[in-house]
Design a protein around this motif. Structure first.
Motif, PDB file in Angstrom:
ATOM      1  N   ARG A 125       0.838  -1.210   0.000  1.00  0.00           N
ATOM      2  CA  ARG A 125       0.000   0.000   0.000  1.00  0.00           C
ATOM      3  C   ARG A 125       0.868   1.253   0.000  1.00  0.00           C
ATOM      4  N   GLY A 126       1.902   1.248   0.839  1.00  0.00           N
ATOM      5  CA  GLY A 126       2.787   2.409   0.903  1.00  0.00           C
ATOM      6  C   GLY A 126       3.499   2.659  -0.406  1.00  0.00           C
ATOM      7  N   ASN A 127       3.988   1.602  -1.044  1.00  0.00           N
ATOM      8  CA  ASN A 127       4.725   1.762  -2.292  1.00  0.00           C
ATOM      9  C   ASN A 127       3.831   2.185  -3.442  1.00  0.00           C
ATOM     10  N   VAL A 128       2.624   1.619  -3.520  1.00  0.00           N
ATOM     11  CA  VAL A 128       1.691   2.029  -4.572  1.00  0.00           C
ATOM     12  C   VAL A 128       1.329   3.497  -4.400  1.00  0.00           C
ATOM     13  N   ARG A 129       1.062   3.909  -3.155  1.00  0.00           N
ATOM     14  CA  ARG A 129       0.708   5.316  -2.903  1.00  0.00           C
ATOM     15  C   ARG A 129       1.870   6.240  -3.254  1.00  0.00           C
ATOM     16  N   ALA A 130       3.089   5.866  -2.862  1.00  0.00           N
ATOM     17  CA  ALA A 130       4.243   6.723  -3.142  1.00  0.00           C
ATOM     18  C   ALA A 130       4.416   6.921  -4.646  1.00  0.00           C
ATOM     19  N   ARG A 131       4.374   5.835  -5.392  1.00  0.00           N
ATOM     20  CA  ARG A 131       4.538   5.961  -6.838  1.00  0.00           C
ATOM     21  C   ARG A 131       3.431   6.813  -7.450  1.00  0.00           C
ATOM     22  N   THR A 132       2.201   6.618  -6.967  1.00  0.00           N
ATOM     23  CA  THR A 132       1.057   7.351  -7.510  1.00  0.00           C
ATOM     24  C   THR A 132       1.195   8.849  -7.291  1.00  0.00           C
ATOM     25  N   ILE A 133       1.569   9.246  -6.076  1.00  0.00           N
ATOM     26  CA  ILE A 133       1.629  10.690  -5.799  1.00  0.00           C
ATOM     27  C   ILE A 133       2.845  11.350  -6.435  1.00  0.00           C
ATOM     28  N   ILE A 134       3.951  10.603  -6.564  1.00  0.00           N
ATOM     29  CA  ILE A 134       5.110  11.159  -7.276  1.00  0.00           C
ATOM     30  C   ILE A 134       4.751  11.379  -8.743  1.00  0.00           C
ATOM     31  N   ALA A 135       4.129  10.370  -9.359  1.00  0.00           N
ATOM     32  CA  ALA A 135       3.763  10.464 -10.776  1.00  0.00           C
ATOM     33  C   ALA A 135       2.795  11.622 -11.010  1.00  0.00           C
ATOM     34  N   ARG A 136       1.815  11.771 -10.102  1.00  0.00           N
ATOM     35  CA  ARG A 136       0.829  12.831 -10.258  1.00  0.00           C
ATOM     36  C   ARG A 136       1.488  14.209 -10.154  1.00  0.00           C
ATOM     37  N   ALA A 137       2.333  14.388  -9.128  1.00  0.00           N
ATOM     38  CA  ALA A 137       2.981  15.690  -8.939  1.00  0.00           C
ATOM     39  C   ALA A 137       3.912  16.020 -10.100  1.00  0.00           C
ATOM     40  N   HIS A 138       4.644  15.015 -10.598  1.00  0.00           N
ATOM     41  CA  HIS A 138       5.592  15.245 -11.686  1.00  0.00           C
ATOM     42  C   HIS A 138       4.853  15.527 -12.996  1.00  0.00           C
ATOM     43  N   ARG A 139       3.687  14.926 -13.153  1.00  0.00           N
ATOM     44  CA  ARG A 139       2.874  15.151 -14.359  1.00  0.00           C
ATOM     45  C   ARG A 139       2.276  16.560 -14.346  1.00  0.00           C
ATOM     46  N   GLN A 140       1.852  17.015 -13.169  1.00  0.00           N
ATOM     47  CA  GLN A 140       1.263  18.353 -13.065  1.00  0.00           C
ATOM     48  C   GLN A 140       2.281  19.432 -13.400  1.00  0.00           C
ATOM     49  N   ARG A 141       3.479  19.281 -12.857  1.00  0.00           N
ATOM     50  CA  ARG A 141       4.591  20.194 -13.156  1.00  0.00           C
ATOM     51  C   ARG A 141       5.873  19.498 -12.751  1.00  0.00           C
ATOM     52  N   PRO A 142       6.827  19.372 -13.657  1.00  0.00           N
ATOM     53  CA  PRO A 142       8.006  18.558 -13.380  1.00  0.00           C
ATOM     54  C   PRO A 142       8.707  18.923 -12.068  1.00  0.00           C
ATOM     55  N   LEU A 143       9.084  17.892 -11.336  1.00  0.00           N
ATOM     56  CA  LEU A 143       9.848  18.068 -10.108  1.00  0.00           C
ATOM     57  C   LEU A 143      11.328  18.135 -10.454  1.00  0.00           C
ATOM     58  N   ASP A 144      12.049  19.041  -9.794  1.00  0.00           N
ATOM     59  CA  ASP A 144      13.486  19.181 -10.043  1.00  0.00           C
ATOM     60  C   ASP A 144      14.301  18.234  -9.170  1.00  0.00           C
ATOM     61  N   ALA A 145      13.727  17.816  -8.050  1.00  0.00           N
ATOM     62  CA  ALA A 145      14.431  16.915  -7.141  1.00  0.00           C
ATOM     63  C   ALA A 145      13.417  16.236  -6.229  1.00  0.00           C
ATOM     64  N   LEU A 146      13.847  15.120  -5.620  1.00  0.00           N
ATOM     65  CA  LEU A 146      13.037  14.406  -4.643  1.00  0.00           C
ATOM     66  C   LEU A 146      13.826  14.244  -3.349  1.00  0.00           C
ATOM     67  N   PHE A 147      13.125  14.359  -2.240  1.00  0.00           N
ATOM     68  CA  PHE A 147      13.650  13.970  -0.930  1.00  0.00           C
ATOM     69  C   PHE A 147      12.704  12.885  -0.438  1.00  0.00           C
ATOM     70  N   MET A 148      13.234  11.673  -0.247  1.00  0.00           N
ATOM     71  CA  MET A 148      12.367  10.544   0.084  1.00  0.00           C
ATOM     72  C   MET A 148      12.756   9.948   1.433  1.00  0.00           C
ATOM     73  N   HIS A 149      11.803   9.959   2.339  1.00  0.00           N
ATOM     74  CA  HIS A 149      12.001   9.355   3.655  1.00  0.00           C
ATOM     75  C   HIS A 149      10.882   8.335   3.870  1.00  0.00           C
ATOM     76  N   THR A 150      11.140   7.080   3.762  1.00  0.00           N
ATOM     77  CA  THR A 150      12.390   6.353   3.670  1.00  0.00           C
ATOM     78  C   THR A 150      12.434   5.584   2.342  1.00  0.00           C
ATOM     79  N   PRO A 151      13.558   4.886   2.032  1.00  0.00           N
ATOM     80  CA  PRO A 151      13.624   4.118   0.794  1.00  0.00           C
ATOM     81  C   PRO A 151      12.583   3.007   0.715  1.00  0.00           C
TER      82      PRO A 151
END
Length: 243
Positions: free
Chosen positions: A59-85
């Motif tokens: 659940r955590g991994n599916v959610r993380a991928r989903t929200i990263i993809a959504r945010a990057h699609r809306q406007r490209p992200l220049d960097a990520l800070f991810m806690h935790t791997p």
């Protein structure tokens, strides 16, 4: 243009407090744009999804991928800070193409070292090897890693093959501004001494020891207030709240 940074943060136990401190610390920065991407682990929306709905990890991994993809699609992200791997295993392609700093309190092998205190069991050797391979893959894709301790850095270097100069130890500390100003504290109300315990994992955090000491020595003169996920009955000077 200010760099847009996505902060992908676990929302579980002490990681929530860490995320709050980051928000508070970075709120005054004018040179970056923070996109806060909180990753919860509840089963909302997964009730009818086989396997994933029953797995905290998935659940955590599916959610993380989903929200990263959504945010990057809306406007490209220049960097990520991810806690935790742990929440980045299904988002390795984003970790590869977007400059990423990973943050962690402990590696999976650190966690295995403390298994008996966490009620955690290691799995068969092939499964454990596969887990290490996948975690190593996401760790090596990151540009930099920050750890809370030298113990964790040593594990990254020796167990996962991460270059030592790519890892910086930064203890999490705390943000005092998150706590009420002592000067604003009201006068103490009359009555017995009130003791507060806050800890999700009651036994591992020492709640059982505190409860024993309270019942043996402090019950006559004090009140014990517990906020925990454990089912501790209230009564006889103990007030328990599920949290």
């Amino acid at each position: 243009m200010k760099p847009r940074i996505g902060f992908v943060l676990e929302q579980a136990l002490g990681h929530v407090a860490y995320g709050m401190s980051l928000r508070r610390t970075l709120s005054a920065r004018k040179d970056i744009e923070c996109e806060w991407l909180d990753v919860a682990f509840d089963d909302e929306g997964f009730g009818r999804v086989p396997i994933v709905g029953k797995s905290y990890f998935l659940r955590g991994n599916v959610r993380a991928r989903t929200i990263i993809a959504r945010a990057h699609r809306q406007r490209p992200l220049d960097a990520l800070f991810m806690h935790t791997p742990m929440i980045g295993l299904l988002a390795m392609d984003y970790v590869s193409k977007i400059p990423t700093m990973l943050s962690l309190d402990a590696t999976p092998l650190n966690y295995d070292e403390l298994a008996k205190w966490y009620g955690h069991k290691t799995q068969s050797l092939p499964v454990e090897r596969a887990k290490r391979f996948v975690h190593r893959a996401v760790m090596r894709r990151a540009r930099r890693i920050t750890t809370w301790s030298q113990w964790t850095k040593d594990s990254l270097v020796h167990h996962y093959g991460v270059a030592a100069d790519a890892v910086v130890v930064i203890p999490p500390g705390t943000t005092l501004a998150n706590f009420p100003d002592p000067k604003a504290r009201a006068e103490r109300r009359p009555g017995p001494m009130r003791i507060l315990f806050v800890g999700g994992d009651f036994v591992r955090k020492g709640g059982d020891l505190l409860l024993d000491v309270f019942r043996r020595h402090l019950r006559a003169s004090s009140e014990l207030h517990l906020v925990t996920s454990a089912d501790v009955p209230s009564g006889d000077g103990v007030r328990s709240t599920m949290g």
